[in-house]
Motif scaffolding. Sequence first.
Motif: not given
Lengths: 115, 114
Positions: A99-103
């Motif tokens: 559910g979160s971005y993964n830079e």
Amino acid sequence: NAGVTQTPKFQVLKTGQSMTLQCAQDMNHNSMYWYRQDPGMGLRLIYYSASEGTTDKGEVPNGYNVSRLNKREFSLRLESAAPSQTSVYFCASSITVAGSYNEQFFGPGTRLTVL
Amino acid sequence: DAKTTQPPSMDCAEGRAANLPCNHSTISGNEYVYWYRQIHSQGPQYIIHGLKNNETNEMASLIITEDRKSSTLILPHATLRDTAVYYCIVRLQMGSGGYQKVTFGTGTKLQVIP
């Protein structure tokens, strides 16, 4: 936090020599990556490790091996260096959370020349 | 991952807005648009990402067209330190236990001119 560190920064090898590039991250990331970048080109994925204990081939794995030593460290080995492996090598890491971005966070690079 | 197309180079006057376009006409509904930049000889640096809505952070703004087939990265007041290669990347966001396979193209080389 140091982020992603790579050693050495520079290396010159002769054809046929072997060496290991070291990468470590202190961000508790579960995924780590090795890329190479040739002059004037984008980054190409060599190998990646989705999590501790797993490794998979990327786009250009031939001539390389990797070891995910523990969660922090991911090394890249050239068993018999060739001039075609002259490049800048970048290590990166990322955290994978649903559910979160993964830079991806990148290290400063290792500049390798094979004569 | 969807393929992206970017102009190879652009110039921008210092203090002006830099608008970097990216075409991703084959993007699928669950693929995100990510932007990274690489300042000379350094490792790439994450800038911003988005799915369908426009996004803004302290570094830049991302404008995604309604059909999601293209996007524009905006640096509102470009400085000399913004001179870099900018990469537009389209990929799936993986959930827990997944991984990120990111394909970097050749990007756009932005030159900020004094």
